[in-house]
Design an enzyme around this catalytic site. Structure first.
Site, PDB file in Angstrom:
ATOM      1  N   CYS A  21      39.801  56.151  13.861  1.00  0.00           N
ATOM      2  CA  CYS A  21      41.254  55.981  14.022  1.00  0.00           C
ATOM      3  C   CYS A  21      41.990  57.203  13.461  1.00  0.00           C
ATOM      4  CB  CYS A  21      41.736  54.737  13.268  1.00  0.00           C
ATOM      5  SG  CYS A  21      41.024  53.175  13.800  1.00  0.00           S
ATOM      6  N   ASP A 454      28.272  56.041 -14.179  1.00  0.00           N
ATOM      7  CA  ASP A 454      29.004  55.576 -15.352  1.00  0.00           C
ATOM      8  C   ASP A 454      27.982  55.002 -16.334  1.00  0.00           C
ATOM      9  OD1 ASP A 454      31.218  54.817 -16.941  1.00  0.00           O
ATOM     10  OD2 ASP A 454      31.158  52.795 -16.117  1.00  0.00           O
ATOM     11  N   THR A 456      28.778  52.387 -19.186  1.00  0.00           N
ATOM     12  CA  THR A 456      28.984  50.974 -19.489  1.00  0.00           C
ATOM     13  C   THR A 456      29.040  50.130 -18.223  1.00  0.00           C
ATOM     14  OG1 THR A 456      30.221  51.612 -21.451  1.00  0.00           O
ATOM     15  CG2 THR A 456      30.449  49.334 -20.722  1.00  0.00           C
ATOM     16  N   ASP A 651      31.677  50.874 -12.251  1.00  0.00           N
ATOM     17  CA  ASP A 651      32.059  49.463 -12.124  1.00  0.00           C
ATOM     18  C   ASP A 651      33.468  49.173 -12.597  1.00  0.00           C
ATOM     19  OD1 ASP A 651      31.692  49.780 -14.888  1.00  0.00           O
ATOM     20  OD2 ASP A 651      31.078  47.686 -15.128  1.00  0.00           O
TER      21      ASP A 651
END
Length: 757
Positions: A21, A454, A456, A651
Site C-alpha cells: 500500500c 534486551d 530484563t 519486551d
C-alpha cells in the site's frame, strides 16, 4: 496550508495496511509537481509530504483516494525534527535495597530541538479531536474492506445456491459474484497503473481472475478473489491494532497533575504544564512530566520507561520521567520538559519516525510480476502476430498458440503458491509460539546478521530471585524466615523474591507487628518480640555497623550484579540476602546456536553497568548498559550503517523505538502491548531458543518458495516450448497451469510439519 517556500505537511491515510500500500501511495504522490519527498509510516497510518511552495493538498487527496484509500490533512510538520538530547554528567546515589550505585544521565529534557507538531501525546490528543483523525477507527466490520469482503462472500454463497437449483444460469451467477469482488480490485489496479505502479498485486489478481474466466473456471476465480479480500481485511485489522497501541502510549502519562503555587496546590491538565512548574507527586501517582526532584525522596517504578523490574530510590537532584510511578513518599518535582517533549512523547515520536524511515519491503510477488506479467503478455502477442506477418503462417493456428501461451503464463499458480508457502510457514511457526507479521518478515528474517537483545524479561526472567543467603550468628533458614515476615503483604519485586524463596524452601513465616517502611532505608517490624530491620547496606552501616568481612562479601555480591539487603535483629547484623534477575535457562544455548550460525549478539539494557556486565559475562555476550530508549535506537542505527541486518529483541515500552528501527523487531511473550504491536514478530513462550528457530523457519520457508517458483516456471517453460512446436495446445496448457497449482500447494503444505531444530 503551508505558505513557506519549503515545507512538510502530514496526512492521516485510512486503509493503508502494508508495504505494498505504502509503495503505491508513495509512487502516486511523488509524481505530483512540487513534491520533493514522501515519507510513509504504515503502523502510524500517516504520510509526511515535503514540498516546494504551498502544499498541494487537494491534488494529494485526489491521488490517494483514487487508489482506494481515505485521506485527511493533519497539519504542518516542522522541518526540524526531534534532536538528540544532551546528557549531563552522571551522578551516583545509594539506593534502597541496592548495594551499588546507579548512574543517572541528565535526561531532564534540556536543550530540545523543535518538535514536529504532531509527534507528542498533546498533539496526539489534539489529533484525536480532529474530525478525520480516526479514519480507521470503529469496529473492523464497519470498514470499507470488511463491507466489500462480506458483500463478495454473500454473492459467492448466493451463486452456489443458484447454481444448485438453476444450473443453466450458474455460470452467470458466479460471474456476477466475481464482479462484486473483482471490479473494485480492478479499479484500484487501474488507478495504480495510472500513477506509477503498473504491475501491483491487484493487477496480478485481476489478470489471474479474468484468465480463469476465459478458461471456464469462473467458480475458482470468484473463490480466489474472495480469499484475497479476506487476506486484505486481516491485514487491515492487524494494522488498526498497531496504530491503537502506539496512540495508547500517551495513556501512560496521567491526564492531570497537582501543581503547587503560592503555598497551595491545584489540579491542572498535564498537557498544560509549563517548564519550571512545581508538581506534587503522591505515593501511587504517575509522574505527569519529566522533571527533577527538589524536595523529598522516594522509590520510583521506572519499568514503563526503562523496562527494569527493580524500582529505584530517587532523592533531591535526581531526574524523574513522565509515566513512572511513585511508590513510597510524597515528592516535589520541578518540571523540565513540556508535554510535547516528555519521555513518553519522545518514545511515540521515535516509534513513528522509525517506521516512517524504514524502507518498505515489497511483496515478493510484486517484485517478480514487474518482469513476469508484461513478459508473458509480450511473448503471447509476438507468438500470435509475428509468424503470420513475417513467415506467412496461418493466423488461426498462431493466434491459437498465442492464446495457449497466455494460459500457460497465467499467474494463477504463482499468485496461489507463494502465499500458500508463507501461510503454511506462519501457521507452523504459530504452533510453536512464533508469530511473524506477514510474508515480508518471514521472507527477510533469514538475512539477519546481528541480534541485539534486551536484558530484563528477554535474556533474564524479568523478576529477581534470592541467589544467596548468608547467616551471621543465625541459621540461613532463620534469616530467610525473619526477612519474609517483614516483607509479607508487600508487592515490591525484591519482597516478592524473598517471599518466593521462603515458599520454595518451606521455611515458616512468623507474624510481624508494627511494620513500617523507612523511606530510603528499608522496612522494620516486631517479630517474636524482637526488633527486626531489613535494610540497604548503607542503612545497616548507620544502625549496626558492618564488619570488614561482610563489607567485602557485599562488594563481591555487587560485583556479580546482585542487590543486597541486610537483616538487622535488635541492632545487630543477623545476615545478608543477595538477589538478582537471573538468566533464562535456555539463554546460553540460544546464544551459542546464533554464534554457530554466524550471527553476532549484543545486549542492550537500561540497567546499571555492574549488573549488566555480570549477566553478560555469564552468558558470553557483549554488553551496552545504562541506556535510554533513544540510545538503544541509536545503537541499532549505527549497526545498520555498518552494513548489519539487525534483529532487536525486547519486551518493554523502552524497547519500542529500537524494535521499530531495527530491520526486524522481535517481542518476547511477556512483553507490553506496544512492544508486541511495534515488533515485526513475537515469541509467545518467552524461550530464547525460539530466536534462532525463527531465523531457521525463515530460511526453510524461503527455500520452499524457491522450489514452488521453480516448479511453476519449470512447467510453464516446458509447455511453452511444446506449444510453439505444435505438440500441445489449449487443454494441456490449462492442465499444466492447474497441475502446477496443485504441485506447489502440496509442496507448501509440507511446511506444516516443521517443528523447529
Amino acid at each position: 496550508m503551508n505558505d513557506a517556500s519549503h515545507g512538510k505537511t502530514r496526512f492521516r491515510v485510512g486503509g493503508m495496511d502494508c508495504a505494498s500500500c505504502a509503495t503505491k501511495i508513495e509512487n502516486a504522490v511523488s509524481r505530483l509537481p512540487g513534491i520533493t519527498e514522501v515519507g510513509i509510516s504504515v503502523s502510524a497510518g500517516t504520510m509526511t509530504v515535503s514540498h516546494q511552495g504551498p502544499a498541494p493538498s487537494a491534488a494529494i487527496s485526489k491521488q490517494v483516494k483514487a487508489l482506494g484509500y481515505s485521506v485527511a490533512e493533519l497539519g504542518v510538520a516542522r522541518a526540524t525534527e526531534v534532536q538528540q538530547h544532551k546528557r549531563g554528567p552522571s551522578c551516583s546515589h545509594d539506593h534502597d535495597h541496592s548495594g551499588h550505585d546507579h548512574s543517572h544521565g541528565d535526561h531532564a529534557g534540556h536543550d530540545h530541538g523543535d518538535h514536529a507538531g504532531h509527534g507528542s501525546p498533546a498533539a496526539a490528543s489534539a489529533d484525536a479531536g480532529h474530525a478525520h483523525f480516526d479514519l480507521d477507527d470503529g469496529p473492523w466490520w464497519t470498514s470499507r474492506k470488511a463491507k466489500l469482503t462480506i458483500a463478495c462472500g454473500a454473492a459467492l454463497v448466493a451463486a452456489y445456491a443458484i447454481g444448485q437449483f438453476m444450473p443453466q444460469v450458474g455460470h452467470w451467477a458466479f460471474l456476477a459474484a466475481l464482479a462484486v469482488g473483482l471490479v473494485p480490485v480492478a479499479r484500484r489496479a487501474f488507478a495504480a497503473a495510472m500513477t506509477g505502479t503498473p504491475f501491483s498485486i491487484e493487477t496480478l489478481m485481476t489478470i489471474a481472475a479474468v484468465g480463469a474466466v476465459f478458461i471456464g473456471a469462473t467458480e475458482e476465480a470468484t473463490m480466489v478473489v474472495f480469499l484475497f479480500l479476506i487476506g486484505e481485511l486481516l491485514e487491515g485489522v492487524a494494522a488498526r491494532r498497531a496504530r491503537a497501541s502506539i496512540r495508547g502510549l500517551a495513556d501512560l502519562v496521567p491526564k492531570t497533575a497537582l501543581v503547587e503555587e503560592g503555598g497551595s496546590t491545584r489540579e491542572m491538565p498535564a498537557e498544560a504544564l509549563q517548564v519550571g512548574a512545581l508538581m506534587l507527586v503522591r505515593p501511587g501517582d504517575r509522574v505527569a512530566a519529566d522533571g527533577v526532584i527538589v524536595e523529598g525522596s522516594s522509590t520510583l517504578d521506572e519499568a514503563p520507561v526503562t523496562g527494569e523490574s527493580v524500582p529505584k530510590l530517587k532523592i533531591a537532584g535526581d531526574d524523574v520521567f513522565a509515566g513512572t510511578i511513585n511508590t513510597d513518599a510524597v515528592i516535589k518535582v520541578r518540571v523540565t520538559a513540556a508535554a510535547a517533549d516528555n519521555t513518553i512523547a519522545r518514545v511515540i515520536k521515535l516509534v513513528e519516525e522509525a517506521q516512517e524511515s524504514k524502507a518498505p519491503t515489497e511483496r515478493f510477488i510484486d517484485r517478480f510480476s514487474r518482469y513476469y506479467t508484461p513478459a508473458v503478455l509480450v511473448v503471447g502477442a509476438l507468438v500470435a502476430i509475428l509468424p503470420p506477418l513475417v513467415a506467412g503462417g496461418s493466423w488461426s493456428e498462431w493466434v491459437y498458440k498465442g492464446l495457449a501461451i497466455l494460459l500457460i503464463g497465467c499467474p494463477c499458480a504463482l499468485v496461489i503458491s507463494t502465499p500458500a508457502a508463507i501461510a503454511a510457514g506462519l501457521s507452523a511457526g504459530a504452533r510453536r509460539g512464533l508469530l511473524l507479521k506477514g510474508g515480508a518478515v518471514l521472507e527477510g528474517m533469514r538475512r539477519v546478521t546481528t541480534v541485539a537483545l534486551d536484558k530484563t524479561g528477554t535474556l533474564t526472567e524479568g523478576k529477581p530471585k534470592v541467589t544467596d543467603i548468608v547467616g551471621v550468628g543465625h541459621p540461613e533458614a532463620k534469616v530467610l524466615s525473619l526477612a519474609a515476615a517483614l516483607e509479607t503483604g508487600s508487592s515490591h519485586p525484591l519482597a516478592l523474591a524473598i517471599l518466593g524463596r521462603a515458599k520454595t524452601d518451606g521455611v515458616p513465616v512468623p507474624p510481624a507487628s508494627l511494620a513500617k517502611a523507612v523511606a530510603g532505608k528499608g522496612v522494620s517490624a516486631k517479630v517474636g518480640g524482637q526488633d527486626v530491620f531489613l535494610a540497604s547496606p548503607s542503612a545497616a552501616e548507620e544502625m549496626a555497623g558492618l564488619p570488614a568481612e561482610l563489607k567485602a562479601q557485599i562488594a563481591a555480591f555487587n560485583g556479580d550484579g546482585k542487590t543486597v539487603s541486610v537483616l538487622v535483629v535488635d541492632n545487630k547484623v543477623a545476615g545478608l540476602l543477595a538477589m538478582r534477575d537471573e538468566p533464562r535457562a535456555d539463554a546460553i544455548a540460544a546464544l551459542a546456536t546464533l554464534k554457530a550460525d554466524g550471527i553476532a549478539t549484543l545486549m542492550l539494557t537500561g540497567d546499571n553497568e555492574a549488573t549488566a556486565k555480570a549477566i553478560g559475562k555469564g552468558l558470553g555476550i557483549n554488553v551496552r548498559a545504562g541506556l535510554m530508549p533513544d540510545d538503544k535506537q541509536r545503537i541499532v542505527r549505527e549497526l545498520q550503517q555498518q552494513g548489519q541486518v539487525v534483529a532487536k529483541v525486547g519486551d518493554g515500552i523502552n524497547d519500542a523505538p529500537a524494535l521499530a528501527a531495527a530491520d526486524f523487531g522481535i517481542a518476547m511473550g511477556g512483553g507490553t502491548d506496544v512492544a508486541l504491536e511495534t515488533a515485526d514478530a513475537a515469541i509467545l513462550h518467552g524461550r530464547v531458543t525460539d530466536i534462532p528457530d525463527m531465523i531457521a523457519l525463515s530460511k526453510t520457508v524461503m527455500g520452499n518458495i524457491t522450489q514452488n517458483i521453480t516448479i511453476a516456471l519449470g512447467l510453464k517453460a516446458v509447455f511453452l516450448v511444446t506449444t510453439i512446436a505444435g505438440i500441445t495446445g489449449l487443454w494441456p496448457a490449462i492442465l499444466a497451469d492447474t497441475g502446477a497449482t496443485v504441485l506447489v500447494t502440496a509442496n507448501a503444505m509440507r511446511l506444516l510439519a516443521w517443528r523447529g531444530r
